[in-house]
Design a protein around this motif. Structure first.
Motif, mmCIF file in Angstrom:
data_model
loop_
_atom_site.group_PDB
_atom_site.id
_atom_site.type_symbol
_atom_site.label_atom_id
_atom_site.label_comp_id
_atom_site.label_asym_id
_atom_site.label_seq_id
_atom_site.Cartn_x
_atom_site.Cartn_y
_atom_site.Cartn_z
ATOM 1 N N THR A 156 6.203 12.028 10.657
ATOM 2 C CA THR A 156 5.356 11.039 9.983
ATOM 3 C C THR A 156 5.687 10.995 8.391
ATOM 4 O O THR A 156 5.956 12.164 7.743
ATOM 5 C CB THR A 156 4.136 11.252 10.266
ATOM 6 N N LEU A 157 5.830 9.837 7.894
ATOM 7 C CA LEU A 157 6.037 9.580 6.431
ATOM 8 C C LEU A 157 5.157 8.774 5.853
ATOM 9 O O LEU A 157 4.961 7.890 6.166
ATOM 10 C CB LEU A 157 7.501 9.046 6.586
ATOM 11 N N SER A 158 4.786 9.413 4.673
ATOM 12 C CA SER A 158 3.850 8.555 3.795
ATOM 13 C C SER A 158 4.442 8.508 2.357
ATOM 14 O O SER A 158 4.882 9.515 1.892
ATOM 15 C CB SER A 158 2.429 8.899 3.695
ATOM 16 N N SER A 159 4.560 7.393 1.660
ATOM 17 C CA SER A 159 5.222 7.450 0.376
ATOM 18 C C SER A 159 4.654 6.221 -0.751
ATOM 19 O O SER A 159 4.204 5.514 -0.306
ATOM 20 C CB SER A 159 6.550 6.836 0.451
ATOM 21 N N THR A 198 -3.028 -4.278 1.645
ATOM 22 C CA THR A 198 -2.143 -4.813 0.082
ATOM 23 C C THR A 198 -2.307 -3.838 -0.938
ATOM 24 O O THR A 198 -3.489 -3.454 -1.005
ATOM 25 C CB THR A 198 -2.736 -6.304 -0.173
ATOM 26 N N GLY A 199 -1.341 -3.565 -1.646
ATOM 27 C CA GLY A 199 -1.213 -2.504 -2.627
ATOM 28 C C GLY A 199 -1.453 -1.224 -2.233
ATOM 29 O O GLY A 199 -1.276 -0.233 -3.136
ATOM 30 N N SER A 200 -1.141 -0.751 -1.059
ATOM 31 C CA SER A 200 -1.366 0.554 -0.537
ATOM 32 C C SER A 200 -0.301 1.059 -0.238
ATOM 33 O O SER A 200 1.017 0.479 -0.172
ATOM 34 C CB SER A 200 -2.320 0.940 0.768
ATOM 35 N N ASP A 201 0.003 2.526 -0.411
ATOM 36 C CA ASP A 201 1.063 3.319 -0.107
ATOM 37 C C ASP A 201 1.546 2.892 1.614
ATOM 38 O O ASP A 201 0.952 2.663 2.366
ATOM 39 C CB ASP A 201 0.957 4.835 -0.002
ATOM 40 N N VAL A 202 3.038 2.944 1.534
ATOM 41 C CA VAL A 202 3.451 2.505 3.031
ATOM 42 C C VAL A 202 3.417 4.141 3.773
ATOM 43 O O VAL A 202 3.611 5.076 3.203
ATOM 44 C CB VAL A 202 5.012 1.935 2.998
ATOM 45 N N LEU A 262 13.162 0.382 6.573
ATOM 46 C CA LEU A 262 11.803 -0.156 6.826
ATOM 47 C C LEU A 262 12.104 -1.778 6.980
ATOM 48 O O LEU A 262 12.748 -2.280 6.227
ATOM 49 C CB LEU A 262 10.935 -0.012 5.741
ATOM 50 N N VAL A 263 11.754 -2.214 8.131
ATOM 51 C CA VAL A 263 11.929 -3.726 8.505
ATOM 52 C C VAL A 263 10.449 -4.153 8.810
ATOM 53 O O VAL A 263 10.107 -3.864 9.855
ATOM 54 C CB VAL A 263 12.998 -3.783 9.639
ATOM 55 N N VAL A 264 9.995 -4.788 7.771
ATOM 56 C CA VAL A 264 8.612 -5.389 7.959
ATOM 57 C C VAL A 264 8.591 -6.779 8.579
ATOM 58 O O VAL A 264 9.427 -7.551 7.781
ATOM 59 C CB VAL A 264 7.848 -5.448 6.519
ATOM 60 N N PHE A 265 7.912 -7.037 9.605
ATOM 61 C CA PHE A 265 7.705 -8.451 10.272
ATOM 62 C C PHE A 265 8.979 -8.931 10.846
ATOM 63 O O PHE A 265 9.240 -10.131 11.101
ATOM 64 C CB PHE A 265 7.085 -9.229 9.179
ATOM 65 N N GLY A 266 10.041 -8.103 10.933
ATOM 66 C CA GLY A 266 11.276 -8.417 11.375
ATOM 67 C C GLY A 266 12.274 -9.066 10.547
ATOM 68 O O GLY A 266 13.542 -9.322 10.868
#
Length: 156
Positions: A64-67, A107-111, A133-137
């Motif tokens: 698990t990754l948070s950044s 919105t504005g939070s760490d991924v 990372l591919v967001v929303f395709g």
């Protein structure tokens, strides 16, 4: 004859009990360290630190990754990020951990993404090198590690 039957029954009962105990015993595999950090450069999306948390169950492992390297530019619903984490493997190859199990990210939070799943073998030494990372395709974020994992690579 009765004593022989009783002895065989007792031996079979003990064997069945031992087999049942082994089946219910937890696996002896573990990963060390379980938590590591890296610094990553994500191009125009930013740069910063990332925390990786690894677990292992036999030959299956998750990370698990948070950044803070990437902030969500808008609300991202759970499961909307397809992630591929590439790690160096034993110093001579690579392996990938993949998944689309991100939590909802305001919105504005760490991924945050994961658990990302992969396969490991006993003795594998893995160190994060890049993350895609591919967001929303269609929004692609490519990150490259700019520091070694601290306190060190994951050893499975």
């Amino acid at each position: 004859m009765r004593r022989i039957t009783l002895g065989i029954s007792t031996a079979l009962g003990a064997a069945a009990l031992a087999t049942g105990a082994l089946a219910l015993a937890p696996t002896a595999s573990a990963v060390d360290p379980t938590t590591a950090t890296i610094t990553a450069d994500c191009g125009s999306f930013g740069s910063g630190s990332a925390t990786l948390v690894a677990t292992q169950d036999g030959t299956s492992a998750t990370i698990t990754l948070s950044s803070s390297a990437v902030k969500a530019p808008l609300d991202v619903p759970a499961g909307a990020v397809q992630s591929t984490l590439t790690l160096s493997k034993n110093g001579s190859g690579t392996t990938t951990f993949t998944g689309s199990s991100n939590p909802a990210i305001p919105t504005g939070s760490d991924v945050s993404t994961g658990p990302l799943t992969g396969t490991v073998a006993a003795g594998d030494v893995l160190e994060a090198t890049s993350l895609k990372l591919v967001v929303f395709g269609f929004i692609t974020v490519d990150c490259t590690a700019t520091s070694a994992q601290s306190p060190g690579p994951f050893t499975f």
